[in-house]
Design an enzyme around this catalytic site. Structure first.
Site, PDB file in Angstrom:
ATOM      1  N   SER A 110     -79.365 -12.664 -11.942  1.00  0.00           N
ATOM      2  CA  SER A 110     -78.848 -11.460 -12.625  1.00  0.00           C
ATOM      3  C   SER A 110     -77.374 -11.640 -13.152  1.00  0.00           C
ATOM      4  CB  SER A 110     -78.871 -10.242 -11.542  1.00  0.00           C
ATOM      5  OG  SER A 110     -78.374 -10.597 -10.362  1.00  0.00           O
ATOM      6  N   GLU A 124     -95.557 -11.001 -12.695  1.00  0.00           N
ATOM      7  CA  GLU A 124     -95.754 -12.237 -13.929  1.00  0.00           C
ATOM      8  C   GLU A 124     -96.125 -13.659 -13.236  1.00  0.00           C
ATOM      9  OE1 GLU A 124     -92.903 -10.867 -12.819  1.00  0.00           O
ATOM     10  OE2 GLU A 124     -91.503 -12.379 -13.028  1.00  0.00           O
ATOM     11  N   ILE A 128     -88.761 -13.405  -4.559  1.00  0.00           N
ATOM     12  CA  ILE A 128     -88.130 -14.732  -4.736  1.00  0.00           C
ATOM     13  C   ILE A 128     -86.633 -14.469  -4.732  1.00  0.00           C
ATOM     14  CG2 ILE A 128     -87.682 -16.972  -5.868  1.00  0.00           C
ATOM     15  CD1 ILE A 128     -90.631 -16.420  -7.105  1.00  0.00           C
ATOM     16  N   ARG A 129     -86.110 -14.714  -3.460  1.00  0.00           N
ATOM     17  CA  ARG A 129     -84.688 -14.372  -3.536  1.00  0.00           C
ATOM     18  C   ARG A 129     -84.248 -12.928  -3.900  1.00  0.00           C
ATOM     19  NH1 ARG A 129     -79.509 -17.097  -5.631  1.00  0.00           N
ATOM     20  NH2 ARG A 129     -78.119 -16.841  -3.791  1.00  0.00           N
ATOM     21  N   CYS A 171     -87.181  -7.963 -10.550  1.00  0.00           N
ATOM     22  CA  CYS A 171     -86.151  -8.859  -9.628  1.00  0.00           C
ATOM     23  C   CYS A 171     -84.643  -8.887 -10.249  1.00  0.00           C
ATOM     24  CB  CYS A 171     -86.712 -10.363  -9.492  1.00  0.00           C
ATOM     25  SG  CYS A 171     -86.231 -10.966  -7.898  1.00  0.00           S
ATOM     26  N   HIS A 225     -92.228 -10.215  -8.466  1.00  0.00           N
ATOM     27  CA  HIS A 225     -92.858 -10.931  -9.638  1.00  0.00           C
ATOM     28  C   HIS A 225     -94.226 -10.618  -9.915  1.00  0.00           C
ATOM     29  CE1 HIS A 225     -89.001 -13.052 -10.408  1.00  0.00           C
ATOM     30  NE2 HIS A 225     -88.870 -12.842  -9.052  1.00  0.00           N
TER      31      HIS A 225
HETATM   32  N1  GLN Z   1     -81.460 -13.436  -6.549  1.00  0.00           N
HETATM   33  C1  GLN Z   1     -81.419 -13.157  -7.825  1.00  0.00           C
HETATM   34  C2  GLN Z   1     -80.306 -12.176  -8.402  1.00  0.00           C
HETATM   35  O1  GLN Z   1     -79.871 -11.460  -7.855  1.00  0.00           O
HETATM   36  C3  GLN Z   1     -82.763 -12.489  -8.434  1.00  0.00           C
HETATM   37  C4  GLN Z   1     -83.866 -13.664  -8.301  1.00  0.00           C
HETATM   38  C5  GLN Z   1     -85.007 -13.582  -8.976  1.00  0.00           C
HETATM   39  O2  GLN Z   1     -85.153 -12.838 -10.053  1.00  0.00           O
HETATM   40  N2  GLN Z   1     -86.101 -14.028  -8.655  1.00  0.00           N
HETATM   41  O3  GLN Z   1     -80.218 -12.446  -9.579  1.00  0.00           O
END
Ligand code: GLN
Length: 211
Positions: free
Chosen positions: A49, A181, A138-139, A79, A179
Site C-alpha cells: 500500500s 483473485e 498475505i501480510r 488487501c 485475495h
Molecule cells: N502488507 C501490505 C500493505 O499493507 C498488503 C499486502 C497485500 O496486499 N498482500 O500494503
C-alpha cells in the site's frame, strides 16, 4: 459488457484481470487518468500500500480516483487496496489514503510475511453456492472498526474465537483484506460486477462525472 479497470501500477493486477474475464467482464489495465474514463468500475489490487499510494500520486491518479469514488463510482480494494480505501489507517502508510470507506484498518496486523495464512470463510452473503470461500491472507491488514453504513459481508473467526470483518461494502465500494483473485473461486468477482457495478444507481459511463 461491463468494463472493469484494474489499477496496474504495482501488485497482482494480472490475477484480477483473469478472474474478471472468468466471470464474463472485460478487464482493462489502468495507468493513466484518461484510462479511467472508459471503464465502469476499478479494482485496486493487493501489493504494497505504501508503494501504490506513492505511485497513485506520481501518475496523477490519486485525485481522479478519489473524486470518482466520492461520486458513487464502484471501486474494490483487495488487501493493500483495502488499506487505501479506508479513511483511517494504522501502521505507517506515510501517505494519505483515498479515505472513501469509513473504517479503521491496521496494516500488517496479523504479523510478518511468515504469518500469512489461509482460512475457510463463510460466504452465505454472496450470490450462488453456500460453499466456504477460500480466504488467502498475505501480510494482510485487519479491519478494526467499521463506521456509518458500512456493511460487513464476510467475517473471519480467529484462533481466539473472535469474529472480525474481512469483506465490507458501502454501496458501490467493496473492500476485502484477503485475495480472491489468487483462487479459482470467482464468486466475489461475480458479486462485484453484478451487485456493486451493474446494480449501481449512478448510471452509465457516459453520464458519469468525468475525472
Ligand atoms: N502488507 C501490505 C500493505 O499493507 C498488503 C499486502 C497485500 O496486499 N498482500 O500494503
Amino acid at each position: 459488457m461491463t468494463r472493469v479497470g484494474v489499477l496496474a501500477l504495482q501488485g497482482d493486477f494480472r490475477e484480477h484481470a483473469r478472474s474478471l474475464r472468468a466471470v464474463g467482464a472485460e478487464a482493462r489495465e489502468v495507468r493513466t487518468p484518461q484510462e479511467l474514463q472508459s471503464i465502469d468500475a476499478l479494482i485496486i489490487p493487493g501489493g504494497e500500500s505504501t508503494t501504490i499510494a506513492r505511485l497513485l500520486l506520481a501518475y496523477d491518479l490519486f485525485e481522479p480516483i478519489r473524486t470518482l469514488g466520492a461520486n458513487g463510482f464502484p471501486l474494490w480494494g483487495t488487501c493493500a487496496g483495502a488499506v487505501l480505501l479506508a479513511d483511517e489507517v494504522q501502521g505507517d502508510l506515510d501517505r494519505e489514503p483515498l479515505a472513501l470507506m469509513p473504517m479503521t484498518i491496521d496494516r500488517n496486523a496479523y504479523g510478518r510475511q511468515i504469518d500469512s495464512f489461509e482460512a475457510e470463510l463463510g460466504a452465505s452473503t454472496l450470490n450462488g453456492s453456500q460453499a466456504p470461500f477460500p480466504g488467502i491472507f498475505i501480510r494482510a491488514p485487519r479491519i478494526r472498526e467499521v463506521r456509518e453504513d458500512v456493511e460487513v459481508l464476510i467475517e473471519h473467526t480467529t484462533e481466539l474465537g473472535e469474529s472480525e470483518p474481512v469483506a465490507v461494502r458501502r454501496g458501490p465500494l467493496l473492500a476485502t483484506t484477503f485475495h480472491p483473485e489468487l483462487t479459482s473461486d470467482h464468486r466475489l468477482h461475480a458479486y462485484f460486477v453484478e451487485s456493486c457495478v451493474q446494480g449501481n444507481s449512478v448510471g452509465s459511463r457516459a453520464e458519469r462525472v468525468q475525472p
